[in-house]
Design a protein around this motif. Structure first.
Motif, PDB file in Angstrom:
ATOM      1  N   ILE A 199       0.805  -1.215   0.000  1.00  0.00           N
ATOM      2  CA  ILE A 199       0.000   0.000   0.000  1.00  0.00           C
ATOM      3  C   ILE A 199       0.845   1.275   0.000  1.00  0.00           C
ATOM      4  O   ILE A 199       0.428   2.312  -0.515  1.00  0.00           O
ATOM      5  N   SER A 200       2.063   1.200   0.566  1.00  0.00           N
ATOM      6  CA  SER A 200       2.868   2.423   0.713  1.00  0.00           C
ATOM      7  C   SER A 200       4.192   2.382  -0.032  1.00  0.00           C
ATOM      8  O   SER A 200       4.851   3.412  -0.178  1.00  0.00           O
ATOM      9  N   ASP A 201       4.597   1.214  -0.503  1.00  0.00           N
ATOM     10  CA  ASP A 201       5.917   0.992  -1.097  1.00  0.00           C
ATOM     11  C   ASP A 201       7.032   1.289  -0.096  1.00  0.00           C
ATOM     12  O   ASP A 201       8.149   1.647  -0.476  1.00  0.00           O
ATOM     13  N   LEU A 202       6.710   1.154   1.193  1.00  0.00           N
ATOM     14  CA  LEU A 202       7.681   1.345   2.271  1.00  0.00           C
ATOM     15  C   LEU A 202       7.777   0.066   3.089  1.00  0.00           C
ATOM     16  O   LEU A 202       6.814  -0.691   3.178  1.00  0.00           O
ATOM     17  N   THR A 203       8.931  -0.166   3.689  1.00  0.00           N
ATOM     18  CA  THR A 203       9.016  -1.244   4.661  1.00  0.00           C
ATOM     19  C   THR A 203       8.328  -0.768   5.940  1.00  0.00           C
ATOM     20  O   THR A 203       8.157   0.450   6.155  1.00  0.00           O
ATOM     21  N   PRO A 204       7.912  -1.691   6.818  1.00  0.00           N
ATOM     22  CA  PRO A 204       7.314  -1.254   8.085  1.00  0.00           C
ATOM     23  C   PRO A 204       8.201  -0.311   8.875  1.00  0.00           C
ATOM     24  O   PRO A 204       7.717   0.677   9.442  1.00  0.00           O
ATOM     25  N   ASN A 205       9.501  -0.581   8.915  1.00  0.00           N
ATOM     26  CA  ASN A 205      10.403   0.293   9.670  1.00  0.00           C
ATOM     27  C   ASN A 205      10.493   1.687   9.042  1.00  0.00           C
ATOM     28  O   ASN A 205      10.577   2.685   9.757  1.00  0.00           O
ATOM     29  N   GLU A 206      10.464   1.746   7.717  1.00  0.00           N
ATOM     30  CA  GLU A 206      10.459   3.053   7.049  1.00  0.00           C
ATOM     31  C   GLU A 206       9.172   3.810   7.364  1.00  0.00           C
ATOM     32  O   GLU A 206       9.201   5.022   7.605  1.00  0.00           O
ATOM     33  N   LEU A 207       8.056   3.095   7.371  1.00  0.00           N
ATOM     34  CA  LEU A 207       6.779   3.735   7.682  1.00  0.00           C
ATOM     35  C   LEU A 207       6.746   4.222   9.126  1.00  0.00           C
ATOM     36  O   LEU A 207       6.242   5.320   9.404  1.00  0.00           O
ATOM     37  N   ILE A 208       7.287   3.428  10.045  1.00  0.00           N
ATOM     38  CA  ILE A 208       7.359   3.838  11.454  1.00  0.00           C
ATOM     39  C   ILE A 208       8.186   5.115  11.576  1.00  0.00           C
ATOM     40  O   ILE A 208       7.810   6.057  12.290  1.00  0.00           O
ATOM     41  N   ASN A 209       9.309   5.173  10.873  1.00  0.00           N
ATOM     42  CA  ASN A 209      10.160   6.360  10.945  1.00  0.00           C
ATOM     43  C   ASN A 209       9.444   7.592  10.401  1.00  0.00           C
ATOM     44  O   ASN A 209       9.520   8.680  10.983  1.00  0.00           O
ATOM     45  N   ILE A 210       8.722   7.413   9.282  1.00  0.00           N
ATOM     46  CA  ILE A 210       7.968   8.536   8.729  1.00  0.00           C
ATOM     47  C   ILE A 210       6.874   8.980   9.700  1.00  0.00           C
ATOM     48  O   ILE A 210       6.612  10.176   9.862  1.00  0.00           O
ATOM     49  N   ALA A 211       6.241   8.012  10.367  1.00  0.00           N
ATOM     50  CA  ALA A 211       5.209   8.354  11.350  1.00  0.00           C
ATOM     51  C   ALA A 211       5.813   9.164  12.496  1.00  0.00           C
ATOM     52  O   ALA A 211       5.183  10.114  12.984  1.00  0.00           O
ATOM     53  N   ARG A 212       7.007   8.805  12.928  1.00  0.00           N
ATOM     54  CA  ARG A 212       7.693   9.584  13.972  1.00  0.00           C
ATOM     55  C   ARG A 212       7.913  11.021  13.502  1.00  0.00           C
ATOM     56  O   ARG A 212       7.652  11.989  14.232  1.00  0.00           O
ATOM     57  N   LEU A 213       8.401  11.164  12.264  1.00  0.00           N
ATOM     58  CA  LEU A 213       8.712  12.494  11.738  1.00  0.00           C
ATOM     59  C   LEU A 213       7.449  13.320  11.499  1.00  0.00           C
ATOM     60  O   LEU A 213       7.434  14.531  11.731  1.00  0.00           O
ATOM     61  N   LYS A 214       6.390  12.675  11.051  1.00  0.00           N
ATOM     62  CA  LYS A 214       5.134  13.394  10.843  1.00  0.00           C
ATOM     63  C   LYS A 214       4.542  13.863  12.173  1.00  0.00           C
ATOM     64  O   LYS A 214       4.001  14.967  12.280  1.00  0.00           O
ATOM     65  N   ARG A 215       4.654  13.022  13.173  1.00  0.00           N
ATOM     66  CA  ARG A 215       4.168  13.432  14.500  1.00  0.00           C
ATOM     67  C   ARG A 215       5.008  14.594  15.015  1.00  0.00           C
ATOM     68  O   ARG A 215       4.478  15.535  15.632  1.00  0.00           O
ATOM     69  N   SER A 216       6.302  14.547  14.755  1.00  0.00           N
ATOM     70  CA  SER A 216       7.158  15.660  15.187  1.00  0.00           C
ATOM     71  C   SER A 216       6.764  16.946  14.468  1.00  0.00           C
ATOM     72  O   SER A 216       6.793  18.034  15.060  1.00  0.00           O
ATOM     73  N   ALA A 217       6.369  16.847  13.202  1.00  0.00           N
ATOM     74  CA  ALA A 217       5.923  18.035  12.462  1.00  0.00           C
ATOM     75  C   ALA A 217       4.651  18.605  13.087  1.00  0.00           C
ATOM     76  O   ALA A 217       4.495  19.829  13.187  1.00  0.00           O
ATOM     77  N   GLU A 218       3.745  17.725  13.515  1.00  0.00           N
ATOM     78  CA  GLU A 218       2.530  18.181  14.193  1.00  0.00           C
ATOM     79  C   GLU A 218       2.875  18.905  15.495  1.00  0.00           C
ATOM     80  O   GLU A 218       2.297  19.958  15.802  1.00  0.00           O
ATOM     81  N   LEU A 219       3.800  18.334  16.246  1.00  0.00           N
ATOM     82  CA  LEU A 219       4.187  18.943  17.523  1.00  0.00           C
ATOM     83  C   LEU A 219       4.905  20.268  17.304  1.00  0.00           C
ATOM     84  O   LEU A 219       4.714  21.224  18.070  1.00  0.00           O
TER      85      LEU A 219
END
Length: 264
Positions: A199-219
């Motif tokens: 669905i994302s063309d990302l590995t789970p670990n890559e997706l987790i890292n992006i989720a961390r960075l996106k949450r940091s952008a929200e904060l």
């Protein structure tokens, strides 16, 4: 019979052709194999068996087939969490409005009447895959783009929401990985890996890292915390490492991102 025709480089998208006529399969496979790695199946049941073993980016299926027809195959794909993100193109000799409506009701992404030109099918396939690539790229490169922007069905949307909640509830854990996610989502590791990759063309670990960075952008946008505090809140032990990853993902440092927010 299920077979792979002329194995090609791994970078080519995998396309599955489903039809009960050898001549049609061979004709379509010959036309597509320069651009795609082509797999074939003679009916919907064989197609589902192949999907259990191979990662497929798109399916082209005839409607009239024995054992399991194209409608039932499309319905099975679009109602199964492991496969519902895969676009389905239905081919049919029927040109009635009712047959088109039925195909779309089962979740088909495109509906092509026979006879059709190979070039037309090529364009349909290329457009469906390109649109998904654009959506994935937008999600990955845009700090505040939500993970559900990649959903192409209600089932995908529900899965991504559940996945997003699982990641965010454990974001401060630097050890969060695919094993943890699989346990949290009650899925096998291989199934979760293939679904996220599909669905994302990302590995789970890559997706987790992006989720961390996106949450940091929200904060950062909320403006209540310092950068080093946010780094810790999203699971980074080093502000430097956090800053490098943020810049690599979004093309700017956290402080530069803050500056763009202030200018809005």
């Amino acid at each position: 019979m299920i077979s792979a025709l002329q194995p090609t480089v791994a970078t080519k998208p995998h396309v599955l052709l489903v039809d009960d006529h050898d001549d049609i399969l061979e004709f379509l496979a010959d036309d597509l194999q320069d651009q795609y790695q082509v797999f074939t199946a003679y009916d919907g049941k064989e197609a589902l068996a192949l999907l259990a073993d191979e990662s497929v980016q798109l399916i082209v299926s005839d409607i009239m087939m024995p054992v399991m027809d194209g409608y039932e195959l499309c319905k099975a794909i679009k109602s199964t969490i492991e496969y519902c993100h895969i676009p389905v193109v239905l081919l049919t000799a029927k040109n009635t409005m009712q047959s088109k409506i039925q195909g779309l009701e089962f979740g088909a992404d495109a509906y092509i009447e026979k006879p059709f030109s190979p070039e037309y099918l090529q364009v349909q396939i290329a457009n469906l895959l390109a649109n998904r690539d654009k959506i994935r790229a937008y999600f990955s490169s845009t700090p505040l783009a939500h993970i559900k922007s990649m959903a192409h069905s209600k089932a995908d949307e529900l899965f991504l929401e559940k996945l997003n909640q699982a990641i965010h509830q454990h974001l401060e854990n630097p050890e969060l990985d695919v094993e943890h996610l699989a346990d949290l989502l009650c899925m096998s590791r291989p199934t979760l890996y293939r679904k996220i990759k599909g669905i994302s063309d990302l590995t789970p670990n890559e997706l987790i890292n992006i989720a961390r960075l996106k949450r940091s952008a929200e904060l950062l946008a909320e403006g209540h915390y310092k950068i080093y505090e946010i780094a810790e809140m999203v699971g980074y032990s080093s502000q430097t490492h956090f800053g490098r990853n943020f810049h690599k993902q979004f093309g700017m440092s956290p402080s530069e991102y803050l500056e763009t927010l202030r200018k809005r």
